[in-house]
Design a protein around this motif. Structure first.
Motif, short mmCIF file in Angstrom:
data_model
loop_
_atom_site.label_atom_id
_atom_site.label_comp_id
_atom_site.label_asym_id
_atom_site.label_seq_id
_atom_site.Cartn_x
_atom_site.Cartn_y
_atom_site.Cartn_z
N THR A 18 -5.85 2.39 5.53
CA THR A 18 -6.16 3.75 6.00
C THR A 18 -7.38 4.27 5.27
O THR A 18 -7.89 3.64 4.34
CB THR A 18 -4.99 4.70 5.71
OG1 THR A 18 -4.69 4.62 4.33
CG2 THR A 18 -3.78 4.36 6.54
N GLY A 19 -7.81 5.46 5.67
CA GLY A 19 -8.98 6.08 5.05
C GLY A 19 -8.69 6.57 3.65
O GLY A 19 -7.52 6.74 3.25
N CYS A 20 -9.75 6.81 2.90
CA CYS A 20 -9.59 7.23 1.52
C CYS A 20 -9.03 8.65 1.41
O CYS A 20 -8.33 8.98 0.47
CB CYS A 20 -10.93 7.14 0.79
SG CYS A 20 -11.43 5.44 0.56
N GLN A 21 -9.37 9.49 2.37
CA GLN A 21 -8.83 10.85 2.34
C GLN A 21 -7.30 10.79 2.35
O GLN A 21 -6.64 11.48 1.57
CB GLN A 21 -9.34 11.63 3.56
CG GLN A 21 -8.76 13.03 3.64
CD GLN A 21 -9.50 13.91 4.63
OE1 GLN A 21 -10.55 13.52 5.16
NE2 GLN A 21 -8.98 15.09 4.86
N GLU A 22 -6.78 9.94 3.19
CA GLU A 22 -5.32 9.79 3.27
C GLU A 22 -4.76 9.25 1.96
O GLU A 22 -3.70 9.67 1.47
CB GLU A 22 -4.97 8.86 4.42
CG GLU A 22 -3.49 8.86 4.76
CD GLU A 22 -3.29 9.05 6.26
OE1 GLU A 22 -2.17 8.92 6.72
OE2 GLU A 22 -4.30 9.34 6.96
N LYS A 23 -5.49 8.30 1.39
CA LYS A 23 -5.04 7.75 0.11
C LYS A 23 -4.98 8.84 -0.96
O LYS A 23 -4.00 8.96 -1.71
CB LYS A 23 -5.98 6.63 -0.34
CG LYS A 23 -5.74 5.32 0.40
CD LYS A 23 -6.75 4.27 -0.03
CE LYS A 23 -6.52 2.98 0.75
NZ LYS A 23 -7.69 2.07 0.66
N LEU A 24 -6.03 9.62 -1.04
CA LEU A 24 -6.05 10.70 -2.04
C LEU A 24 -4.87 11.64 -1.82
O LEU A 24 -4.17 12.03 -2.76
CB LEU A 24 -7.35 11.50 -1.95
CG LEU A 24 -8.60 10.84 -2.52
CD1 LEU A 24 -9.81 11.73 -2.29
CD2 LEU A 24 -8.42 10.57 -4.02
N LEU A 25 -4.69 11.98 -0.57
CA LEU A 25 -3.60 12.90 -0.25
C LEU A 25 -2.26 12.31 -0.69
O LEU A 25 -1.43 13.00 -1.29
CB LEU A 25 -3.59 13.17 1.26
CG LEU A 25 -2.62 14.24 1.72
CD1 LEU A 25 -2.95 15.57 1.06
CD2 LEU A 25 -2.64 14.39 3.23
N SER A 26 -2.07 11.05 -0.42
CA SER A 26 -0.80 10.40 -0.79
C SER A 26 -0.60 10.41 -2.29
O SER A 26 0.50 10.62 -2.80
CB SER A 26 -0.77 8.97 -0.27
OG SER A 26 -0.78 8.98 1.13
N VAL A 27 -1.70 10.18 -3.01
CA VAL A 27 -1.58 10.18 -4.47
C VAL A 27 -1.21 11.56 -4.99
O VAL A 27 -0.35 11.70 -5.85
CB VAL A 27 -2.90 9.67 -5.11
CG1 VAL A 27 -2.89 9.91 -6.61
CG2 VAL A 27 -3.08 8.19 -4.82
N ILE A 28 -1.86 12.56 -4.45
CA ILE A 28 -1.53 13.93 -4.87
C ILE A 28 -0.10 14.28 -4.48
O ILE A 28 0.68 14.81 -5.27
CB ILE A 28 -2.52 14.95 -4.24
CG1 ILE A 28 -3.93 14.71 -4.77
CG2 ILE A 28 -2.09 16.38 -4.56
CD1 ILE A 28 -4.99 15.58 -4.10
N HIS A 29 0.24 13.97 -3.22
CA HIS A 29 1.60 14.17 -2.74
C HIS A 29 2.61 13.54 -3.68
O HIS A 29 3.60 14.15 -4.05
CB HIS A 29 1.77 13.51 -1.36
CG HIS A 29 1.72 14.47 -0.23
ND1 HIS A 29 2.23 15.73 -0.28
CD2 HIS A 29 1.19 14.33 1.02
CE1 HIS A 29 2.02 16.33 0.88
NE2 HIS A 29 1.38 15.51 1.69
N MET A 30 2.34 12.31 -4.03
CA MET A 30 3.32 11.57 -4.81
C MET A 30 3.68 12.28 -6.10
O MET A 30 4.83 12.32 -6.52
CB MET A 30 2.79 10.18 -5.15
CG MET A 30 3.92 9.22 -5.43
SD MET A 30 3.35 7.90 -6.48
CE MET A 30 2.94 8.78 -7.96
N GLU A 31 2.70 12.87 -6.69
CA GLU A 31 2.95 13.59 -7.93
C GLU A 31 3.95 14.72 -7.71
O GLU A 31 4.87 14.93 -8.49
CB GLU A 31 1.62 14.13 -8.45
CG GLU A 31 1.67 14.38 -9.94
CD GLU A 31 0.26 14.46 -10.49
OE1 GLU A 31 0.04 15.25 -11.41
OE2 GLU A 31 -0.62 13.72 -9.97
N GLU A 32 3.75 15.43 -6.60
CA GLU A 32 4.67 16.52 -6.27
C GLU A 32 6.09 15.99 -6.08
O GLU A 32 7.06 16.55 -6.59
CB GLU A 32 4.23 17.23 -4.98
CG GLU A 32 2.87 17.88 -5.04
CD GLU A 32 2.86 19.07 -5.99
OE1 GLU A 32 3.86 19.80 -6.07
OE2 GLU A 32 1.83 19.24 -6.69
N GLU A 33 6.16 14.88 -5.35
CA GLU A 33 7.49 14.31 -5.10
C GLU A 33 8.16 13.87 -6.39
O GLU A 33 9.34 14.06 -6.61
CB GLU A 33 7.35 13.09 -4.17
CG GLU A 33 7.28 13.48 -2.70
CD GLU A 33 6.67 12.37 -1.87
OE1 GLU A 33 6.79 11.19 -2.27
OE2 GLU A 33 6.04 12.69 -0.83
#
Lengths: 191, 191, 191, 191
Positions: free
Chosen positions: B79-94
């Motif tokens: 996937t695109g890097c924007q999605e990757k960044l989002l997932s990484v940030i998301h993961m922290e929240e989770e």
DNA sequence: TATGAATGAGCTTTCATTCAT
DNA sequence: AATGAATGAAAGCTCATTCAT
């Protein structure tokens, strides 16, 4: 009267240095006293308690900062918002150099003092002022078409956070300048 | 062996909770023990000291985090890097939700533990991993033309800092989502 | 449980001894600890503060005293009031011998603790109990014709004060016995 | 010389007031100085130490008291002993009003200063004088047939103690007058 | 002579850590 | 293995006293 005031300042400067170097909890009043070259009891002649001493430092720093921000913004009344933001960020760096400290960054302070209601409040005042100042600039920028219509509080927090963190991680960063950071925040990552 | 390991885990979870709620200095071992429902001495059967206990928590958290990041990124390989960044940030929240904590944000931790060499190192390991991960994503984004050619370490620090601060100041922010923040960082403020 | 209670008692006895010997202000917790043969911190495992320790001693003494008075008066239900008064005064002397103290005289305590609201209250409870007890006996004596119709609170205070002071000045007094004092108070000076 | 003496007196009066209000230990030299309207250091120009200051006050009070007693007794040379006792007790009350104090009762002082050898001695001098004075009056009364042949030191202590305690517990006592107390001591409780 | 700024010994209290049970 | 009673180093703060001005 002059002397009394000077010694108070001397203590605050010594304390600031020790607080910044060791953090609030690890700072011992005796170390502040030694740094100031005075006796332990003398600190208590000028400040009611360790917490009060810290509070006074914050308040003074806050006043100093507010004054600086006000002056800068009045000087820049007719320039663009980008320049205003830059000046505000710049000023903080200069302030640090002037008072010889690693940091009195309110974002960082908030972390350390979450559990000291008294101190937390003083920090929040400072934080709020910065926050409001940046919000206003962004608002103006949106109104005059310089910026797009973003979520302003969110953008403000991002800007403040970005500049805080850069500070903490700066060892890793080459060619760091406030200009570079601001440019990044303004133009974004997008190609 | 199983039991030994389980109780160790129990203590770490209790300690994490108390550390996050009260901060390192204000956390008393007796409170950790009570939260874990065990005796004070028992904590010392499993951990050498308060500092060691904290270190172990960080290390485990770091491992957990690393594992999560690796998994996410391998799932998002194409996937695109924007999605990757989002997932990484998301993961922290989770992650925060999973361990029931307000925050173990390394940017914030760095502030509190600047003066604990032992702890600082553990935090830096964590911080470094995040930093490197985000750097890599940005690098990839620049290479594939998704992002422009920014100062990557600077952009990484800004991104990490922004997401940290938004946390601390979030009371003031309406409609905060990781997506909104990331959008801001990617498209910038410019009109 | 037994041990916990025993050590508490040990500390109270040591503290009582030191308090009585040196007075409240001059008593240092470290001295109480040394007298009890324990560490300084241990005192604080059993009592919240120096003031609380003192309060507990007073309360215990008060309970002990009340218990004794109740027992005596129930044993003497059918004797004259003079005998009752004598027994009450006697009991106090015996109590002192039992707890090895110079004095826990409430009249004297009131003097020392006028400025400790917390402690003062505990003392007043004790004082009030003594006062009420003696008042009742005098009342009964007046009713049954044993005593004349005096101002009872005044007479009570005089009786308590007389027996307190005799204590303080006793070096000078030959042939002091409770009987002699009581005889004097009952028959007066008049020829 | 006159000035020197006046300021000394000023300090003693201020100190007396503060000592009586707060007790010896809780009295701070700075409060004495403020009450006297002078600087802290000045107190030490006139008195070697806090203890010496207290001692001087006691000694002066004692002289003052002695003088008063001598005068009264010489005025009453030919009256009955009951009147003499009454005058002596009265005088103490008047003295209190004159120096605006709640109490400098030696019986009470003895309690507080048991552990200040220096102070204790000064108090004992005062106590002894009162004691001897009352003893003499009682002696005379016994000789002239006014009083019965009681244990004089005991009776003296009782009289002094009774009047002290009545002071402390006076809240509870209606219609207290020195006459009432003395009447009680002279006629006794007996019907 | 009068001052009050400066001092540090000394106090109470906390809490990480130890160790006997 | 688990405990919690015991500990004492360490810290914040007070205040009698000193002394330079």
């Amino acid at each position: 009267m002059r002397d009394k005031s000077k010694k108070r300042q001397l203590i605050m400067e010594a304390a600031l240095q020790v607080f910044v170097e060791h953090g609030y909890e690890k700072t011992k009043i005796i170390d502040v006293a030694r740094t100031a070259g005075i006796g332990k009891g003398t600190v208590y002649e000028y400040f009611e308690s360790k917490e009060a001493l810290f509070c006074c430092i914050l308040e003074e720093y806050c006043e100093y900062y507010k004054e600086g921000v006000r002056k800068i913004l009045s000087d820049l009344k007719d320039t663009g918002c980008q320049e205003k933001l830059l000046s505000v960020i710049h000023m903080e760096e200069e302030l640090k150099d002037q008072v010889h400290l690693k940091s009195l960054n309110p974002v960082q302070l908030m972390t350390e003092f979450t559990n000291f209601p008294g101190l937390k409040q003083a920090i929040q005042v400072m934080l709020k002022f910065k926050f409001d100042t940046v919000c206003e600039i962004l608002n103006e920028g949106v109104k005059n078409g310089e910026f797009r219509s973003v979520n302003i509080p969110l953008a403000t927090a991002a800007l403040m956070g970005a500049s805080s963190a850069v500070d903490l991680i700066s060892d890793e960063i080459q060619d760091y300048t406030d200009e570079n950071l601001l440019d990044l925040m303004i133009h974004g990552l997008k190609a």
